[in-house]
Motif scaffolding. Structure first.
Motif, PDB file in Angstrom:
ATOM      1  N   VAL A  60      21.932   2.612  54.037  1.00 29.74           N
ATOM      2  CA  VAL A  60      21.639   3.492  52.822  1.00 29.74           C
ATOM      3  C   VAL A  60      21.883   2.607  51.639  1.00 29.74           C
ATOM      4  O   VAL A  60      21.941   3.058  50.486  1.00 29.74           O
ATOM      5  N   GLY A  61      21.782   1.187  51.996  1.00 31.81           N
ATOM      6  CA  GLY A  61      21.744   0.365  50.582  1.00 31.81           C
ATOM      7  C   GLY A  61      22.937  -0.633  50.514  1.00 31.81           C
ATOM      8  O   GLY A  61      22.822  -1.360  49.464  1.00 31.81           O
ATOM      9  N   TYR A  62      23.973  -0.519  51.314  1.00 32.13           N
ATOM     10  CA  TYR A  62      25.102  -1.356  50.921  1.00 32.13           C
ATOM     11  C   TYR A  62      25.092  -2.448  51.866  1.00 32.13           C
ATOM     12  O   TYR A  62      24.932  -2.564  53.082  1.00 32.13           O
ATOM     13  N   GLN A  63      25.782  -3.616  51.395  1.00 32.88           N
ATOM     14  CA  GLN A  63      26.340  -4.678  52.123  1.00 32.88           C
ATOM     15  C   GLN A  63      27.764  -4.277  52.570  1.00 32.88           C
ATOM     16  O   GLN A  63      28.526  -3.894  51.803  1.00 32.88           O
ATOM     17  N   VAL A  64      27.862  -4.549  54.068  1.00 31.37           N
ATOM     18  CA  VAL A  64      29.181  -4.386  54.382  1.00 31.37           C
ATOM     19  C   VAL A  64      29.835  -5.303  55.323  1.00 31.37           C
ATOM     20  O   VAL A  64      29.136  -6.012  56.070  1.00 31.37           O
ATOM     21  N   VAL A  65      30.837  -5.661  54.875  1.00 30.10           N
ATOM     22  CA  VAL A  65      31.655  -6.785  55.684  1.00 30.10           C
ATOM     23  C   VAL A  65      32.779  -6.246  56.268  1.00 30.10           C
ATOM     24  O   VAL A  65      33.475  -5.564  56.057  1.00 30.10           O
ATOM     25  N   ILE A  66      32.833  -6.494  57.647  1.00 34.18           N
ATOM     26  CA  ILE A  66      33.882  -5.871  58.625  1.00 34.18           C
ATOM     27  C   ILE A  66      34.765  -7.299  59.198  1.00 34.18           C
ATOM     28  O   ILE A  66      34.254  -7.969  60.063  1.00 34.18           O
ATOM     29  N   PRO A  67      35.736  -7.470  58.692  1.00 27.85           N
ATOM     30  CA  PRO A  67      36.694  -8.653  59.133  1.00 27.85           C
ATOM     31  C   PRO A  67      37.496  -8.277  60.375  1.00 27.85           C
ATOM     32  O   PRO A  67      37.947  -7.153  60.571  1.00 27.85           O
ATOM     33  N   ASP A  68      37.705  -9.378  61.376  1.00 30.46           N
ATOM     34  CA  ASP A  68      38.888  -9.177  62.246  1.00 30.46           C
ATOM     35  C   ASP A  68      39.936  -9.351  61.608  1.00 30.46           C
ATOM     36  O   ASP A  68      40.291 -10.127  60.912  1.00 30.46           O
ATOM     37  N   ALA A  69      41.075  -8.476  61.779  1.00 27.28           N
ATOM     38  CA  ALA A  69      42.696  -8.640  61.389  1.00 27.28           C
ATOM     39  C   ALA A  69      43.155  -9.674  62.300  1.00 27.28           C
ATOM     40  O   ALA A  69      42.610  -9.762  63.474  1.00 27.28           O
ATOM     41  N   ILE A  70      44.091 -10.375  62.022  1.00 26.00           N
ATOM     42  CA  ILE A  70      44.612 -11.225  62.863  1.00 26.00           C
ATOM     43  C   ILE A  70      45.345 -10.429  64.004  1.00 26.00           C
ATOM     44  O   ILE A  70      45.513  -9.077  63.992  1.00 26.00           O
ATOM     45  N   TYR A  71      45.436 -11.187  65.272  1.00 24.50           N
ATOM     46  CA  TYR A  71      45.784 -10.589  66.492  1.00 24.50           C
ATOM     47  C   TYR A  71      44.615  -9.426  67.084  1.00 24.50           C
ATOM     48  O   TYR A  71      44.922  -8.692  68.031  1.00 24.50           O
ATOM     49  N   HIS A  72      43.552  -9.666  66.571  1.00 23.13           N
ATOM     50  CA  HIS A  72      42.365  -8.715  67.058  1.00 23.13           C
ATOM     51  C   HIS A  72      41.182  -9.414  67.077  1.00 23.13           C
ATOM     52  O   HIS A  72      41.101 -10.497  66.273  1.00 23.13           O
ATOM     53  N   GLY A  73      40.146  -8.994  67.979  1.00 25.64           N
ATOM     54  CA  GLY A  73      39.022  -9.531  67.849  1.00 25.64           C
ATOM     55  C   GLY A  73      39.106 -11.236  68.369  1.00 25.64           C
ATOM     56  O   GLY A  73      39.638 -11.584  69.328  1.00 25.64           O
ATOM     57  N   GLU A  74      38.512 -12.024  67.444  1.00 27.00           N
ATOM     58  CA  GLU A  74      38.379 -13.367  67.589  1.00 27.00           C
ATOM     59  C   GLU A  74      39.777 -14.091  67.003  1.00 27.00           C
ATOM     60  O   GLU A  74      39.830 -15.344  67.155  1.00 27.00           O
ATOM     61  N   ARG A  75      40.457 -13.433  66.820  1.00 25.56           N
ATOM     62  CA  ARG A  75      41.945 -13.919  65.966  1.00 25.56           C
ATOM     63  C   ARG A  75      42.908 -13.633  66.993  1.00 25.56           C
ATOM     64  O   ARG A  75      43.848 -12.930  66.526  1.00 25.56           O
ATOM     65  N   ASN A  76      43.254 -14.544  67.932  1.00 29.22           N
ATOM     66  CA  ASN A  76      44.456 -14.723  68.792  1.00 29.22           C
ATOM     67  C   ASN A  76      44.748 -12.998  69.298  1.00 29.22           C
ATOM     68  O   ASN A  76      45.824 -12.445  68.885  1.00 29.22           O
ATOM     69  N   ARG A  77      43.934 -12.280  69.949  1.00 31.52           N
ATOM     70  CA  ARG A  77      44.220 -11.001  70.470  1.00 31.52           C
ATOM     71  C   ARG A  77      45.548 -10.838  71.390  1.00 31.52           C
ATOM     72  O   ARG A  77      45.932 -11.961  71.918  1.00 31.52           O
ATOM     73  N   LEU A  78      46.098  -9.674  71.224  1.00 27.15           N
ATOM     74  CA  LEU A  78      47.375  -9.734  71.970  1.00 27.15           C
ATOM     75  C   LEU A  78      47.112  -9.102  73.281  1.00 27.15           C
ATOM     76  O   LEU A  78      45.953  -8.868  73.791  1.00 27.15           O
ATOM     77  N   ASN A  79      47.885  -9.350  74.287  1.00 24.50           N
ATOM     78  CA  ASN A  79      47.751  -8.986  75.480  1.00 24.50           C
ATOM     79  C   ASN A  79      47.688  -7.291  75.828  1.00 24.50           C
ATOM     80  O   ASN A  79      47.123  -6.938  76.757  1.00 24.50           O
ATOM     81  N   ASP A  80      48.583  -6.748  74.898  1.00 28.64           N
ATOM     82  CA  ASP A  80      48.321  -5.394  75.249  1.00 28.64           C
ATOM     83  C   ASP A  80      48.691  -4.796  73.571  1.00 28.64           C
ATOM     84  O   ASP A  80      49.084  -5.398  72.873  1.00 28.64           O
ATOM     85  N   TYR A  81      48.475  -3.682  73.222  1.00 33.30           N
ATOM     86  CA  TYR A  81      48.555  -2.794  72.121  1.00 33.30           C
ATOM     87  C   TYR A  81      49.304  -1.647  72.093  1.00 33.30           C
ATOM     88  O   TYR A  81      49.198  -0.818  71.367  1.00 33.30           O
ATOM     89  N   GLY A  82      50.209  -1.693  73.031  1.00 34.33           N
ATOM     90  CA  GLY A  82      51.138  -0.552  73.338  1.00 34.33           C
ATOM     91  C   GLY A  82      51.945  -0.600  72.169  1.00 34.33           C
ATOM     92  O   GLY A  82      52.079  -1.263  71.180  1.00 34.33           O
ATOM     93  N   TRP A  83      52.970   0.406  72.089  1.00 32.09           N
ATOM     94  CA  TRP A  83      54.052   0.953  71.076  1.00 32.09           C
ATOM     95  C   TRP A  83      55.022  -0.263  70.729  1.00 32.09           C
ATOM     96  O   TRP A  83      55.136  -0.600  69.642  1.00 32.09           O
TER      97      TRP A  83
END
Length: 257
Positions: A60-83
């Motif tokens: 609908v006309g916007y530029q959208v930027v979606i970054p990976d946060a640290i410890y997510h995606g390509e940035r040193n993912r954790l082994n699990d994301y539990g409590w």
């Protein structure tokens, strides 16, 4: 698996801003500086899992930027994301997002034609906490949209507090001070009369609606123009982003970005 999320009208590109991996979407035929939304994902998610939302907003006309946060995606993912991992890293991630935001904005303005006067911030779940903090402490950001997050940080912490491991006590003391210092709830003067859209399921069992409602109830009376602040509660909805939420987001951006 074949990726069918493509269009002749939308350009999608993976980019890197210093150490920050991100995806950027923009309409192919755009001319001149373009209004831009920086969208933050939630805990355990990543930029790829938000592609459909980026695609919808860009269509609908916007530029959208979606970054990976640290410890997510390509940035040193954790082994699990539990409590247990969330207790250790949740606020670290949020505060790093806040630190990185202006780095991202400078890059997208200088290299990707973002309009520096038309920047919005938006996020889901943990990304909503992030978006609220960014909007509070960056006056130039034009509007805020929070999906299933909270801008009442201390109130949220109080309601989910559980025993802390002894080795984490010192770290938590530091985090709690930073939460207090940066909490949007403690800076309502920086927010009043700025456009804010909050959306939340009333049956959310991950980020209970109470802390967001508490924030809204404190901020709303400060607004002279009540059209600029809106809180939508979705009946019987758990921790999900719905089609209606995306439609409301598009309408809001059309009005205030």
């Amino acid at each position: 698996m074949t990726d069918y999320l493509k269009s002749n009208f939308i350009v999608e590109e993976k980019i890197r801003i210093q150490e920050i991996s991100a995806i950027i979407f923009k309409p192919r035929e755009v001319k001149g500086p373009i209004p831009t939304v920086v969208f933050y994902h939630g805990w355990s998610s990543n930029k790829e899992l938000q592609r459909l939302r980026g695609f919808i907003l860009s269509s609908v006309g916007y530029q959208v930027v979606i970054p990976d946060a640290i410890y997510h995606g390509e940035r040193n993912r954790l082994n699990d994301y539990g409590w247990n991992m969330a207790k250790q890293y949740f606020w670290d991630v949020i505060f790093r997002n806040l630190e990185e935001f202006n780095i991202i904005v400078r890059e997208i303005v200088s290299k990707y034609n973002a309009d520096s006067k038309r920047i919005a911030v938006m996020g889901n779940s943990m990304g909503g906490f992030t978006a609220g903090g960014i909007f509070t402490h960056n006056e130039y950001v034009k509007t805020l949209i929070v999906l299933n997050g909270s801008c009442g940080w201390e109130n949220f912490n109080e309601n989910i507090e559980e025993p802390i491991d002894k080795e984490l006590v010192e770290k938590y003391d530091i985090i709690e001070k930073k939460v207090t210092d940066m909490n949007p709830m403690n800076h309502l003067n920086l927010l009043k009369n700025r456009p804010i859209l909050l959306m939340h399921g009333d049956s959310d069992n991950v980020v209970p609606i109470g802390s967001q409602k508490y924030f809204y109830d404190k901020l709303n009376p400060l607004y002279e123009d009540k059209e600029k602040i809106k809180f939508i509660e979705y009946t019987d909805l758990n921790h999900f982003v719905t089609t209606n939420m995306m439609e409301e987001s598009i309408n809001w951006l059309g009005r205030y970005l």
